[in-house]
Design a protein around this motif. Structure first.
Motif, PDB file in Angstrom:
ATOM      1  N   TRP A  37     -26.899 -11.757  52.237  1.00 43.14           N
ATOM      2  CA  TRP A  37     -26.038 -11.049  51.282  1.00 43.14           C
ATOM      3  C   TRP A  37     -26.565  -9.658  50.968  1.00 43.14           C
ATOM      4  CZ3 TRP A  37     -21.307 -12.102  50.941  1.00 43.14           C
ATOM      5  CH2 TRP A  37     -20.833 -13.421  51.025  1.00 43.14           C
ATOM      6  N   ALA A  38     -27.845  -9.417  51.191  1.00 43.60           N
ATOM      7  CA  ALA A  38     -28.398  -8.085  50.948  1.00 43.60           C
ATOM      8  C   ALA A  38     -27.773  -7.031  51.864  1.00 43.60           C
ATOM      9  CB  ALA A  38     -29.915  -8.108  51.137  1.00 43.60           C
ATOM     10  N   GLU A  39     -27.173  -7.478  52.970  1.00 42.68           N
ATOM     11  CA  GLU A  39     -26.545  -6.547  53.905  1.00 42.68           C
ATOM     12  C   GLU A  39     -25.158  -6.104  53.439  1.00 42.68           C
ATOM     13  OE1 GLU A  39     -26.352  -8.673  57.581  1.00 42.68           O
ATOM     14  OE2 GLU A  39     -28.465  -9.261  57.511  1.00 42.68           O
ATOM     15  N   TRP A  40     -24.601  -6.796  52.461  1.00 43.62           N
ATOM     16  CA  TRP A  40     -23.211  -6.566  52.059  1.00 43.62           C
ATOM     17  C   TRP A  40     -23.173  -5.765  50.756  1.00 43.62           C
ATOM     18  CZ3 TRP A  40     -19.024  -8.780  54.894  1.00 43.62           C
ATOM     19  CH2 TRP A  40     -19.430  -9.552  55.996  1.00 43.62           C
ATOM     20  N   ASP A  41     -22.602  -4.579  50.826  1.00 47.37           N
ATOM     21  CA  ASP A  41     -22.481  -3.687  49.667  1.00 47.37           C
ATOM     22  C   ASP A  41     -21.016  -3.667  49.238  1.00 47.37           C
ATOM     23  OD1 ASP A  41     -22.316  -1.623  47.842  1.00 47.37           O
ATOM     24  OD2 ASP A  41     -23.678  -0.306  48.952  1.00 47.37           O
ATOM     25  N   PHE A  42     -20.715  -4.370  48.157  1.00 51.02           N
ATOM     26  CA  PHE A  42     -19.321  -4.480  47.726  1.00 51.02           C
ATOM     27  C   PHE A  42     -18.876  -3.308  46.851  1.00 51.02           C
ATOM     28  CE2 PHE A  42     -20.408  -8.937  48.694  1.00 51.02           C
ATOM     29  CZ  PHE A  42     -19.438  -9.169  49.655  1.00 51.02           C
ATOM     30  N   GLN A  43     -19.798  -2.395  46.565  1.00 53.03           N
ATOM     31  CA  GLN A  43     -19.394  -1.156  45.908  1.00 53.03           C
ATOM     32  C   GLN A  43     -18.972  -0.133  46.953  1.00 53.03           C
ATOM     33  OE1 GLN A  43     -22.672   0.021  43.361  1.00 53.03           O
ATOM     34  NE2 GLN A  43     -21.850  -1.190  41.641  1.00 53.03           N
ATOM     35  N   ALA A  44     -19.798   0.011  47.993  1.00 50.79           N
ATOM     36  CA  ALA A  44     -19.443   0.915  49.089  1.00 50.79           C
ATOM     37  C   ALA A  44     -18.475   0.259  50.063  1.00 50.79           C
ATOM     38  CB  ALA A  44     -20.695   1.356  49.833  1.00 50.79           C
ATOM     39  N   MET A  45     -18.305  -1.067  49.916  1.00 51.16           N
ATOM     40  CA  MET A  45     -17.427  -1.854  50.796  1.00 51.16           C
ATOM     41  C   MET A  45     -17.863  -1.725  52.263  1.00 51.16           C
ATOM     42  SD  MET A  45     -15.267  -3.599  49.016  1.00 51.16           S
ATOM     43  CE  MET A  45     -13.793  -3.990  49.982  1.00 51.16           C
ATOM     44  N   THR A  46     -19.144  -1.993  52.482  1.00 54.66           N
ATOM     45  CA  THR A  46     -19.682  -1.937  53.843  1.00 54.66           C
ATOM     46  C   THR A  46     -20.576  -3.138  54.118  1.00 54.66           C
ATOM     47  OG1 THR A  46     -21.567  -0.599  53.082  1.00 54.66           O
ATOM     48  CG2 THR A  46     -19.656   0.588  53.978  1.00 54.66           C
ATOM     49  N   TRP A  47     -20.581  -3.555  55.364  1.00 56.65           N
ATOM     50  CA  TRP A  47     -21.515  -4.564  55.862  1.00 56.65           C
ATOM     51  C   TRP A  47     -22.406  -3.871  56.882  1.00 56.65           C
ATOM     52  CZ3 TRP A  47     -20.095  -8.635  60.114  1.00 56.65           C
ATOM     53  CH2 TRP A  47     -21.247  -9.349  60.461  1.00 56.65           C
ATOM     54  N   THR A  48     -23.709  -3.817  56.610  1.00 60.14           N
ATOM     55  CA  THR A  48     -24.654  -3.148  57.500  1.00 60.14           C
ATOM     56  C   THR A  48     -25.505  -4.190  58.220  1.00 60.14           C
ATOM     57  OG1 THR A  48     -24.769  -1.248  56.006  1.00 60.14           O
ATOM     58  CG2 THR A  48     -26.497  -1.446  57.680  1.00 60.14           C
ATOM     59  N   VAL A  49     -25.298  -4.306  59.491  1.00 60.84           N
ATOM     60  CA  VAL A  49     -26.123  -5.202  60.309  1.00 60.84           C
ATOM     61  C   VAL A  49     -27.425  -4.476  60.621  1.00 60.84           C
ATOM     62  CG1 VAL A  49     -26.300  -6.465  62.489  1.00 60.84           C
ATOM     63  CG2 VAL A  49     -24.083  -6.260  61.333  1.00 60.84           C
ATOM     64  N   PRO A  50     -28.574  -5.011  60.191  1.00 59.91           N
ATOM     65  CA  PRO A  50     -29.850  -4.309  60.430  1.00 59.91           C
ATOM     66  C   PRO A  50     -30.224  -4.293  61.905  1.00 59.91           C
ATOM     67  CG  PRO A  50     -30.245  -6.485  59.499  1.00 59.91           C
ATOM     68  CD  PRO A  50     -28.761  -6.280  59.460  1.00 59.91           C
ATOM     69  N   LYS A  51     -31.102  -3.377  62.253  1.00 57.83           N
ATOM     70  CA  LYS A  51     -31.534  -3.243  63.646  1.00 57.83           C
ATOM     71  C   LYS A  51     -32.092  -4.546  64.196  1.00 57.83           C
ATOM     72  CE  LYS A  51     -32.718   1.684  63.420  1.00 57.83           C
ATOM     73  NZ  LYS A  51     -33.810   2.676  63.597  1.00 57.83           N
ATOM     74  N   ALA A  52     -32.797  -5.285  63.347  1.00 56.38           N
ATOM     75  CA  ALA A  52     -33.435  -6.520  63.803  1.00 56.38           C
ATOM     76  C   ALA A  52     -32.428  -7.557  64.252  1.00 56.38           C
ATOM     77  CB  ALA A  52     -34.308  -7.100  62.690  1.00 56.38           C
ATOM     78  N   ASN A  53     -31.214  -7.487  63.731  1.00 56.80           N
ATOM     79  CA  ASN A  53     -30.185  -8.472  64.079  1.00 56.80           C
ATOM     80  C   ASN A  53     -29.210  -7.963  65.126  1.00 56.80           C
ATOM     81  OD1 ASN A  53     -31.419  -9.798  62.015  1.00 56.80           O
ATOM     82  ND2 ASN A  53     -29.668  -9.856  60.644  1.00 56.80           N
ATOM     83  N   SER A  54     -29.408  -6.737  65.566  1.00 57.38           N
ATOM     84  CA  SER A  54     -28.473  -6.113  66.502  1.00 57.38           C
ATOM     85  C   SER A  54     -28.989  -6.215  67.925  1.00 57.38           C
ATOM     86  CB  SER A  54     -28.279  -4.637  66.127  1.00 57.38           C
ATOM     87  OG  SER A  54     -27.601  -3.937  67.136  1.00 57.38           O
ATOM     88  N   LYS A  55     -28.124  -6.526  68.825  1.00 61.65           N
ATOM     89  CA  LYS A  55     -28.499  -6.649  70.237  1.00 61.65           C
ATOM     90  C   LYS A  55     -28.985  -5.317  70.800  1.00 61.65           C
ATOM     91  CE  LYS A  55     -26.715  -8.167  74.735  1.00 61.65           C
ATOM     92  NZ  LYS A  55     -25.548  -8.709  75.460  1.00 61.65           N
ATOM     93  N   THR A  56     -28.401  -4.207  70.318  1.00 66.25           N
ATOM     94  CA  THR A  56     -28.766  -2.881  70.823  1.00 66.25           C
ATOM     95  C   THR A  56     -29.923  -2.255  70.050  1.00 66.25           C
ATOM     96  OG1 THR A  56     -27.128  -1.839  69.366  1.00 66.25           O
ATOM     97  CG2 THR A  56     -26.400  -2.452  71.581  1.00 66.25           C
ATOM     98  N   SER A  57     -30.468  -3.002  69.082  1.00 64.64           N
ATOM     99  CA  SER A  57     -31.552  -2.506  68.230  1.00 64.64           C
ATOM    100  C   SER A  57     -31.141  -1.276  67.437  1.00 64.64           C
ATOM    101  CB  SER A  57     -32.806  -2.186  69.072  1.00 64.64           C
ATOM    102  OG  SER A  57     -33.300  -3.360  69.676  1.00 64.64           O
ATOM    103  N   GLU A  58     -29.858  -1.122  67.193  1.00 64.88           N
ATOM    104  CA  GLU A  58     -29.317  -0.072  66.340  1.00 64.88           C
ATOM    105  C   GLU A  58     -28.502  -0.730  65.244  1.00 64.88           C
ATOM    106  OE1 GLU A  58     -29.906   3.118  66.509  1.00 64.88           O
ATOM    107  OE2 GLU A  58     -31.073   3.063  68.367  1.00 64.88           O
ATOM    108  N   LYS A  59     -28.613  -0.214  64.027  1.00 62.22           N
ATOM    109  CA  LYS A  59     -27.851  -0.811  62.939  1.00 62.22           C
ATOM    110  C   LYS A  59     -26.361  -0.602  63.164  1.00 62.22           C
ATOM    111  CE  LYS A  59     -27.818   3.014  59.592  1.00 62.22           C
ATOM    112  NZ  LYS A  59     -28.222   3.435  58.231  1.00 62.22           N
ATOM    113  N   ILE A  60     -25.583  -1.558  62.711  1.00 60.49           N
ATOM    114  CA  ILE A  60     -24.132  -1.525  62.879  1.00 60.49           C
ATOM    115  C   ILE A  60     -23.501  -1.474  61.488  1.00 60.49           C
ATOM    116  CG2 ILE A  60     -22.110  -2.703  63.813  1.00 60.49           C
ATOM    117  CD1 ILE A  60     -24.073  -4.200  65.691  1.00 60.49           C
ATOM    118  N   LEU A  61     -22.649  -0.486  61.275  1.00 57.75           N
ATOM    119  CA  LEU A  61     -22.006  -0.298  59.977  1.00 57.75           C
ATOM    120  C   LEU A  61     -20.526  -0.636  60.104  1.00 57.75           C
ATOM    121  CD1 LEU A  61     -22.967   0.685  57.173  1.00 57.75           C
ATOM    122  CD2 LEU A  61     -22.106   2.958  57.778  1.00 57.75           C
ATOM    123  N   ARG A  62     -20.094  -1.639  59.341  1.00 55.34           N
ATOM    124  CA  ARG A  62     -18.695  -2.043  59.381  1.00 55.34           C
ATOM    125  C   ARG A  62     -18.093  -1.973  57.972  1.00 55.34           C
ATOM    126  NH1 ARG A  62     -20.855  -6.412  62.833  1.00 55.34           N
ATOM    127  NH2 ARG A  62     -20.230  -6.008  64.994  1.00 55.34           N
TER     128      ARG A  62
END
Length: 407
Positions: free
Chosen positions: A257-282
Protein backbone atom coordinates in the motif's frame (compact mmCIF):
# COMPACT_ATOMS: atom_id res chain seq x y z
CA UNK A 1 75.66 -34.08 -5.94
CA UNK A 2 74.38 -37.63 -5.77
CA UNK A 3 70.75 -38.27 -6.54
CA UNK A 4 68.55 -40.33 -4.27
CA UNK A 5 67.24 -43.77 -5.15
CA UNK A 6 64.32 -45.66 -3.71
CA UNK A 7 66.75 -48.01 -2.00
CA UNK A 8 68.19 -45.05 -0.05
CA UNK A 9 64.73 -44.09 1.16
CA UNK A 10 63.67 -47.60 2.06
CA UNK A 11 66.88 -48.10 3.99
CA UNK A 12 65.98 -45.32 6.43
CA UNK A 13 62.19 -45.65 6.42
CA UNK A 14 60.72 -46.69 9.79
CA UNK A 15 64.21 -47.08 11.29
CA UNK A 16 64.85 -45.48 14.68
CA UNK A 17 67.66 -42.94 14.89
CA UNK A 18 69.01 -40.44 17.37
CA UNK A 19 68.23 -37.29 15.42
CA UNK A 20 66.59 -35.90 12.32
CA UNK A 21 68.59 -36.04 9.10
CA UNK A 22 67.98 -34.67 5.60
CA UNK A 23 68.84 -36.65 2.48
CA UNK A 24 69.39 -34.27 -0.43
CA UNK A 25 68.28 -35.03 -3.98
CA UNK A 26 69.43 -31.71 -5.46
CA UNK A 27 67.58 -28.73 -6.88
CA UNK A 28 66.20 -27.82 -3.46
CA UNK A 29 64.53 -31.21 -2.94
CA UNK A 30 65.32 -33.23 0.14
CA UNK A 31 63.91 -36.07 2.21
CA UNK A 32 63.63 -35.22 5.92
CA UNK A 33 63.95 -38.37 8.07
CA UNK A 34 62.60 -38.10 11.63
CA UNK A 35 64.02 -40.02 14.64
CA UNK A 36 61.09 -42.45 14.20
CA UNK A 37 61.99 -43.09 10.58
CA UNK A 38 59.21 -41.07 8.97
CA UNK A 39 60.30 -39.72 5.58
CA UNK A 40 58.87 -36.40 4.41
CA UNK A 41 59.70 -34.57 1.21
CA UNK A 42 60.74 -30.92 1.51
CA UNK A 43 61.60 -28.19 -0.94
CA UNK A 44 63.99 -25.52 0.32
CA UNK A 45 64.42 -22.12 -1.34
CA UNK A 46 65.21 -18.48 -0.61
CA UNK A 47 63.33 -15.22 -1.14
CA UNK A 48 65.18 -11.96 -0.47
CA UNK A 49 67.89 -13.91 1.27
CA UNK A 50 65.56 -15.62 3.72
CA UNK A 51 65.42 -19.37 3.68
CA UNK A 52 62.04 -21.06 3.35
CA UNK A 53 60.82 -24.65 3.46
CA UNK A 54 57.81 -26.26 1.84
CA UNK A 55 56.55 -29.74 2.80
CA UNK A 56 55.53 -31.76 -0.24
CA UNK A 57 54.19 -34.94 1.40
CA UNK A 58 55.34 -38.21 2.91
CA UNK A 59 57.21 -41.06 1.27
CA UNK A 60 56.11 -43.53 -0.09
CA UNK A 61 52.64 -41.94 -0.59
CA UNK A 62 54.50 -39.32 -2.62
CA UNK A 63 56.95 -41.25 -4.74
CA UNK A 64 60.46 -40.11 -5.64
CA UNK A 65 59.37 -39.38 -9.21
CA UNK A 66 56.37 -37.38 -8.01
CA UNK A 67 58.47 -35.43 -5.50
CA UNK A 68 60.92 -34.44 -8.25
CA UNK A 69 58.04 -33.28 -10.44
CA UNK A 70 56.66 -31.18 -7.58
CA UNK A 71 60.10 -29.66 -6.93
CA UNK A 72 60.41 -28.82 -10.64
CA UNK A 73 57.05 -26.98 -10.45
CA UNK A 74 58.27 -25.07 -7.40
CA UNK A 75 61.40 -23.97 -9.24
CA UNK A 76 59.27 -22.73 -12.15
CA UNK A 77 57.06 -20.72 -9.81
CA UNK A 78 60.13 -19.22 -8.16
CA UNK A 79 61.62 -18.30 -11.55
CA UNK A 80 58.35 -16.55 -12.47
CA UNK A 81 58.43 -14.51 -9.28
CA UNK A 82 55.91 -16.48 -7.24
CA UNK A 83 56.36 -17.86 -3.75
CA UNK A 84 56.04 -21.67 -4.18
CA UNK A 85 54.46 -22.03 -0.74
CA UNK A 86 51.64 -19.61 -1.60
CA UNK A 87 51.17 -21.04 -5.09
CA UNK A 88 50.91 -24.57 -3.74
CA UNK A 89 48.42 -23.49 -1.08
CA UNK A 90 46.24 -21.87 -3.74
CA UNK A 91 46.50 -24.93 -5.98
CA UNK A 92 45.58 -27.29 -3.13
CA UNK A 93 42.64 -25.10 -2.21
CA UNK A 94 41.34 -25.37 -5.77
CA UNK A 95 41.77 -29.13 -5.68
CA UNK A 96 40.46 -29.84 -2.19
CA UNK A 97 37.77 -27.14 -2.23
CA UNK A 98 36.90 -26.76 -5.89
CA UNK A 99 34.18 -24.50 -7.25
CA UNK A 100 31.30 -26.86 -7.85
CA UNK A 101 28.63 -26.60 -10.52
CA UNK A 102 26.20 -25.39 -7.86
CA UNK A 103 28.72 -22.82 -6.58
CA UNK A 104 29.11 -21.39 -10.07
CA UNK A 105 25.41 -21.20 -10.85
CA UNK A 106 24.60 -19.71 -7.45
CA UNK A 107 27.37 -17.14 -7.94
CA UNK A 108 25.65 -15.98 -11.14
CA UNK A 109 22.24 -15.97 -9.46
CA UNK A 110 23.33 -13.90 -6.47
CA UNK A 111 25.81 -11.58 -8.19
CA UNK A 112 23.84 -10.97 -11.38
CA UNK A 113 20.42 -12.51 -11.88
CA UNK A 114 18.81 -11.50 -8.58
CA UNK A 115 19.56 -7.86 -9.37
CA UNK A 116 19.12 -7.84 -13.14
CA UNK A 117 16.30 -10.35 -13.68
CA UNK A 118 12.84 -10.20 -12.13
CA UNK A 119 12.39 -13.96 -12.58
CA UNK A 120 15.67 -15.05 -10.97
CA UNK A 121 13.64 -17.21 -8.61
CA UNK A 122 12.49 -19.19 -11.64
CA UNK A 123 16.07 -19.76 -12.80
CA UNK A 124 17.03 -21.09 -9.37
CA UNK A 125 13.97 -23.34 -9.24
CA UNK A 126 14.91 -24.88 -12.58
CA UNK A 127 18.51 -25.40 -11.51
CA UNK A 128 17.22 -27.06 -8.34
CA UNK A 129 15.04 -29.34 -10.44
CA UNK A 130 17.25 -30.19 -13.40
CA UNK A 131 20.91 -29.56 -12.45
CA UNK A 132 21.74 -29.59 -8.74
CA UNK A 133 20.44 -33.10 -7.88
CA UNK A 134 22.58 -34.66 -10.61
CA UNK A 135 25.83 -32.70 -11.05
CA UNK A 136 25.53 -29.88 -8.50
CA UNK A 137 28.37 -31.28 -6.35
CA UNK A 138 30.71 -31.97 -9.27
CA UNK A 139 33.82 -29.76 -9.48
CA UNK A 140 33.03 -27.41 -12.35
CA UNK A 141 36.51 -27.68 -13.85
CA UNK A 142 36.12 -31.46 -14.12
CA UNK A 143 32.70 -31.52 -15.76
CA UNK A 144 32.48 -32.35 -19.42
CA UNK A 145 29.80 -31.50 -21.94
CA UNK A 146 28.23 -34.94 -21.65
CA UNK A 147 27.56 -34.41 -17.94
CA UNK A 148 25.44 -31.37 -18.75
CA UNK A 149 23.80 -32.99 -21.75
CA UNK A 150 22.54 -35.80 -19.52
CA UNK A 151 20.75 -33.19 -17.40
CA UNK A 152 19.30 -31.38 -20.41
CA UNK A 153 18.22 -34.65 -22.03
CA UNK A 154 16.55 -35.75 -18.81
CA UNK A 155 14.54 -32.50 -18.79
CA UNK A 156 13.75 -32.75 -22.51
CA UNK A 157 12.59 -36.37 -22.42
CA UNK A 158 11.12 -36.36 -18.92
CA UNK A 159 11.15 -39.25 -16.48
CA UNK A 160 8.36 -41.83 -17.06
CA UNK A 161 5.89 -41.69 -14.23
CA UNK A 162 7.66 -38.75 -12.55
CA UNK A 163 8.26 -35.82 -14.89
CA UNK A 164 6.70 -34.84 -18.16
CA UNK A 165 8.93 -34.02 -21.16
CA UNK A 166 9.97 -30.37 -21.10
CA UNK A 167 11.97 -29.52 -24.23
CA UNK A 168 11.43 -25.77 -23.79
CA UNK A 169 12.62 -25.92 -20.18
CA UNK A 170 15.72 -27.84 -21.30
CA UNK A 171 16.66 -25.08 -23.72
CA UNK A 172 15.86 -22.40 -21.15
CA UNK A 173 18.05 -24.02 -18.48
CA UNK A 174 20.90 -24.49 -20.94
CA UNK A 175 20.85 -20.83 -21.96
CA UNK A 176 20.92 -19.65 -18.35
CA UNK A 177 23.65 -22.10 -17.39
CA UNK A 178 25.69 -21.01 -20.40
CA UNK A 179 25.39 -17.36 -19.40
CA UNK A 180 26.24 -18.26 -15.80
CA UNK A 181 29.47 -20.01 -16.80
CA UNK A 182 30.45 -17.08 -19.00
CA UNK A 183 29.79 -14.67 -16.10
CA UNK A 184 31.98 -16.78 -13.80
CA UNK A 185 34.71 -16.95 -16.45
CA UNK A 186 34.74 -13.19 -17.09
CA UNK A 187 34.98 -12.53 -13.36
CA UNK A 188 37.70 -15.17 -12.94
CA UNK A 189 35.58 -16.98 -10.36
CA UNK A 190 35.73 -20.29 -12.22
CA UNK A 191 36.71 -21.34 -15.72
CA UNK A 192 34.68 -23.67 -17.90
CA UNK A 193 33.79 -23.66 -21.59
CA UNK A 194 31.90 -26.94 -21.75
CA UNK A 195 28.67 -25.23 -22.86
CA UNK A 196 30.17 -22.78 -25.35
CA UNK A 197 29.33 -24.80 -28.45
CA UNK A 198 25.78 -25.78 -27.44
CA UNK A 199 22.68 -24.11 -28.83
CA UNK A 200 19.06 -24.42 -27.80
CA UNK A 201 18.32 -26.74 -30.71
CA UNK A 202 21.05 -29.11 -29.46
CA UNK A 203 19.26 -29.74 -26.17
CA UNK A 204 15.60 -28.84 -26.61
CA UNK A 205 13.52 -26.22 -28.34
CA UNK A 206 12.84 -22.53 -28.12
CA UNK A 207 9.69 -21.23 -26.53
CA UNK A 208 7.20 -20.36 -29.20
CA UNK A 209 6.30 -16.71 -29.45
CA UNK A 210 2.98 -16.30 -27.71
CA UNK A 211 0.16 -14.45 -29.42
CA UNK A 212 -2.84 -15.41 -27.30
CA UNK A 213 -5.30 -12.53 -27.04
CA UNK A 214 -8.51 -13.10 -25.13
CA UNK A 215 -11.75 -12.45 -26.99
CA UNK A 216 -14.26 -9.86 -25.80
CA UNK A 217 -16.38 -12.65 -24.34
CA UNK A 218 -13.41 -14.16 -22.50
CA UNK A 219 -12.39 -10.77 -21.12
CA UNK A 220 -15.96 -10.20 -19.99
CA UNK A 221 -15.90 -13.57 -18.20
CA UNK A 222 -12.63 -12.68 -16.43
CA UNK A 223 -13.92 -9.25 -15.39
CA UNK A 224 -17.16 -10.70 -14.01
CA UNK A 225 -15.20 -13.46 -12.24
CA UNK A 226 -12.98 -10.82 -10.62
CA UNK A 227 -16.07 -9.22 -9.10
CA UNK A 228 -17.82 -12.44 -8.06
CA UNK A 229 -17.51 -14.74 -5.06
CA UNK A 230 -16.54 -17.84 -7.01
CA UNK A 231 -12.89 -17.81 -6.00
CA UNK A 232 -10.63 -16.79 -3.13
CA UNK A 233 -10.47 -13.00 -2.60
CA UNK A 234 -6.71 -13.06 -3.27
CA UNK A 235 -7.14 -14.31 -6.82
CA UNK A 236 -10.22 -12.24 -7.59
CA UNK A 237 -8.42 -9.07 -6.55
CA UNK A 238 -5.28 -10.14 -8.40
CA UNK A 239 -7.27 -10.62 -11.60
CA UNK A 240 -9.00 -7.27 -11.24
CA UNK A 241 -5.73 -5.39 -10.84
CA UNK A 242 -4.00 -7.30 -13.64
CA UNK A 243 -6.80 -6.68 -16.08
CA UNK A 244 -7.46 -3.08 -15.02
CA UNK A 245 -3.83 -1.90 -15.26
CA UNK A 246 -2.16 -4.40 -17.61
CA UNK A 247 0.44 -4.98 -14.89
CA UNK A 248 2.77 -7.92 -14.58
CA UNK A 249 1.79 -10.55 -12.03
CA UNK A 250 4.98 -9.85 -10.08
CA UNK A 251 4.13 -6.15 -9.80
CA UNK A 252 0.74 -6.90 -8.26
CA UNK A 253 1.85 -9.86 -6.16
CA UNK A 254 4.57 -7.79 -4.47
CA UNK A 255 2.62 -4.53 -4.35
CA UNK A 256 2.33 -2.81 -0.98
CA UNK A 257 0.00 0.00 0.00
CA UNK A 258 2.98 2.33 0.41
CA UNK A 259 3.20 2.37 -3.40
CA UNK A 260 -0.31 3.79 -3.77
CA UNK A 261 -0.76 7.56 -3.43
CA UNK A 262 -4.47 8.35 -3.35
CA UNK A 263 -3.84 12.09 -3.17
CA UNK A 264 -1.74 12.18 -6.33
CA UNK A 265 -3.81 9.25 -7.67
CA UNK A 266 -0.76 7.28 -8.74
CA UNK A 267 0.56 3.75 -8.31
CA UNK A 268 4.37 3.65 -8.41
CA UNK A 269 5.91 0.25 -8.98
CA UNK A 270 9.41 0.40 -7.42
CA UNK A 271 12.50 -0.61 -9.35
CA UNK A 272 12.88 -3.73 -7.23
CA UNK A 273 9.53 -5.05 -8.45
CA UNK A 274 9.97 -4.07 -12.08
CA UNK A 275 11.27 -6.45 -14.70
CA UNK A 276 13.18 -3.62 -16.41
CA UNK A 277 14.62 -2.36 -13.09
CA UNK A 278 12.95 0.99 -13.76
CA UNK A 279 10.09 2.34 -11.69
CA UNK A 280 6.69 2.31 -13.37
CA UNK A 281 4.25 5.15 -12.76
CA UNK A 282 0.58 4.47 -13.43
CA UNK A 283 -2.40 6.77 -12.83
CA UNK A 284 -5.28 5.52 -10.72
CA UNK A 285 -8.61 5.87 -12.56
CA UNK A 286 -11.30 7.64 -10.54
CA UNK A 287 -13.72 4.80 -11.26
CA UNK A 288 -11.46 2.34 -9.36
CA UNK A 289 -11.00 4.54 -6.29
CA UNK A 290 -14.00 3.30 -4.23
CA UNK A 291 -13.04 -0.33 -4.85
CA UNK A 292 -9.39 0.33 -3.97
CA UNK A 293 -10.24 2.19 -0.77
CA UNK A 294 -12.53 -0.62 0.36
CA UNK A 295 -9.81 -3.14 -0.48
CA UNK A 296 -7.30 -1.13 1.53
CA UNK A 297 -9.52 -1.35 4.60
CA UNK A 298 -9.52 -5.13 4.27
CA UNK A 299 -5.80 -5.72 3.67
CA UNK A 300 -3.91 -2.67 4.99
CA UNK A 301 -2.85 -4.40 8.20
CA UNK A 302 -0.76 -6.87 6.16
CA UNK A 303 0.97 -4.13 4.21
CA UNK A 304 0.29 -5.98 0.97
CA UNK A 305 -2.44 -4.91 -1.43
CA UNK A 306 -3.58 -8.51 -1.85
CA UNK A 307 -3.47 -9.15 1.89
CA UNK A 308 -0.53 -11.58 1.90
CA UNK A 309 2.60 -12.53 0.03
CA UNK A 310 2.16 -15.75 -1.90
CA UNK A 311 4.97 -17.60 -3.61
CA UNK A 312 5.24 -16.96 -7.36
CA UNK A 313 4.92 -20.68 -8.13
CA UNK A 314 1.57 -20.89 -6.33
CA UNK A 315 0.20 -17.83 -8.11
CA UNK A 316 1.44 -19.03 -11.48
CA UNK A 317 -0.11 -22.47 -10.99
CA UNK A 318 -3.46 -20.97 -10.00
CA UNK A 319 -3.35 -18.68 -13.02
CA UNK A 320 -2.77 -21.58 -15.39
CA UNK A 321 -6.03 -23.19 -14.30
CA UNK A 322 -8.31 -20.17 -14.62
CA UNK A 323 -9.13 -20.66 -18.30
CA UNK A 324 -10.47 -24.12 -17.53
CA UNK A 325 -12.41 -22.88 -14.51
CA UNK A 326 -14.10 -20.29 -16.72
CA UNK A 327 -14.79 -23.02 -19.33
CA UNK A 328 -12.85 -21.32 -22.08
CA UNK A 329 -11.99 -23.50 -25.03
CA UNK A 330 -8.36 -22.35 -25.39
CA UNK A 331 -5.79 -22.05 -22.63
CA UNK A 332 -4.48 -18.67 -21.53
CA UNK A 333 -2.18 -17.42 -18.79
CA UNK A 334 -2.17 -14.39 -16.53
CA UNK A 335 0.46 -12.81 -18.77
CA UNK A 336 -1.93 -13.03 -21.71
CA UNK A 337 -4.12 -10.46 -19.96
CA UNK A 338 -1.37 -7.88 -20.59
CA UNK A 339 -1.24 -8.75 -24.26
CA UNK A 340 -5.01 -8.55 -24.47
CA UNK A 341 -5.08 -5.09 -22.87
CA UNK A 342 -2.33 -3.85 -25.21
CA UNK A 343 -4.09 -5.21 -28.28
CA UNK A 344 -7.53 -3.86 -27.33
CA UNK A 345 -6.19 -0.41 -26.42
CA UNK A 346 -4.40 -0.15 -29.76
CA UNK A 347 -7.64 -1.18 -31.46
CA UNK A 348 -9.40 1.57 -29.53
CA UNK A 349 -7.02 4.17 -30.93
CA UNK A 350 -4.62 4.62 -28.00
CA UNK A 351 -1.15 5.57 -29.24
CA UNK A 352 1.37 2.70 -29.05
CA UNK A 353 3.91 4.61 -26.94
CA UNK A 354 1.21 5.27 -24.32
CA UNK A 355 0.33 1.57 -24.22
CA UNK A 356 4.02 0.69 -23.87
CA UNK A 357 4.31 3.07 -20.92
CA UNK A 358 1.27 1.50 -19.26
CA UNK A 359 2.78 -1.95 -19.64
CA UNK A 360 6.05 -0.79 -18.14
CA UNK A 361 8.07 -1.50 -21.28
CA UNK A 362 11.25 0.45 -22.01
CA UNK A 363 11.04 2.72 -25.04
CA UNK A 364 13.65 2.03 -27.69
CA UNK A 365 15.95 4.17 -29.78
CA UNK A 366 16.25 7.92 -29.37
CA UNK A 367 13.08 8.09 -27.26
CA UNK A 368 14.76 6.06 -24.53
CA UNK A 369 17.53 8.68 -24.27
CA UNK A 370 15.73 11.98 -24.69
CA UNK A 371 12.08 11.37 -23.88
CA UNK A 372 11.44 10.95 -20.16
CA UNK A 373 7.79 11.96 -20.17
CA UNK A 374 5.45 9.71 -18.17
CA UNK A 375 2.40 10.60 -20.33
CA UNK A 376 0.25 10.49 -17.19
CA UNK A 377 -2.72 12.30 -18.74
CA UNK A 378 -2.66 10.04 -21.78
CA UNK A 379 -2.31 6.91 -19.64
CA UNK A 380 -5.21 7.97 -17.42
CA UNK A 381 -7.40 8.55 -20.45
CA UNK A 382 -6.42 5.13 -21.83
CA UNK A 383 -7.29 3.39 -18.54
CA UNK A 384 -10.62 5.22 -18.35
CA UNK A 385 -11.45 4.01 -21.85
CA UNK A 386 -10.34 0.49 -20.97
CA UNK A 387 -12.40 0.25 -17.78
CA UNK A 388 -15.46 1.56 -19.58
CA UNK A 389 -14.91 -1.04 -22.31
CA UNK A 390 -14.59 -3.85 -19.76
CA UNK A 391 -17.82 -2.82 -18.07
CA UNK A 392 -19.67 -2.65 -21.37
CA UNK A 393 -18.42 -6.12 -22.31
CA UNK A 394 -19.16 -7.67 -18.92
CA UNK A 395 -22.46 -5.94 -18.12
CA UNK A 396 -23.95 -4.80 -21.46
CA UNK A 397 -27.47 -4.35 -20.10
CA UNK A 398 -26.51 -2.32 -17.03
CA UNK A 399 -26.15 1.44 -16.99
CA UNK A 400 -24.56 1.71 -13.55
CA UNK A 401 -20.93 0.68 -13.04
CA UNK A 402 -20.39 -0.93 -9.64
CA UNK A 403 -16.88 -1.47 -8.31
CA UNK A 404 -17.27 -3.79 -5.35
CA UNK A 405 -14.10 -5.12 -3.76
CA UNK A 406 -13.78 -8.85 -3.42
CA UNK A 407 -13.75 -9.67 0.25
Amino acid sequence: MNKLFDKNLKAVQNKLREKTVVLNDGGGLGARVSPLGKVRWQYRYKIDGYGKRLDLGDYPEVSLVKAREMARQCREWLAEGYDPKLQRAMQRNQTLKPVTVKDALEYWLTEYAEEKRANAYKHRAQFLRHIYPFIGDYPLSQTETHHWLECFDRARKGIPGKRRPAPVAAGYVMQNAKQALRFCRVRKYAISRVLDDLTVSDVGQRQRKKDRVLSDQELADVWRFAGSSNALPYYRNLLKLLLAFGARTREVRLSQWAEWDFQAMTWTVPKANSKTSEKILRPIPEALLPWLMALKEQTESSGYVLGELKKPEAVSQAGRLLWNKLRHSEAWTLHDLRRSLATKLNDLGVMPHVVEHLLGHSLGGVMAVYNHSQYMAEKLKALDIWLEQLELMAYPSENVVLYKPAG
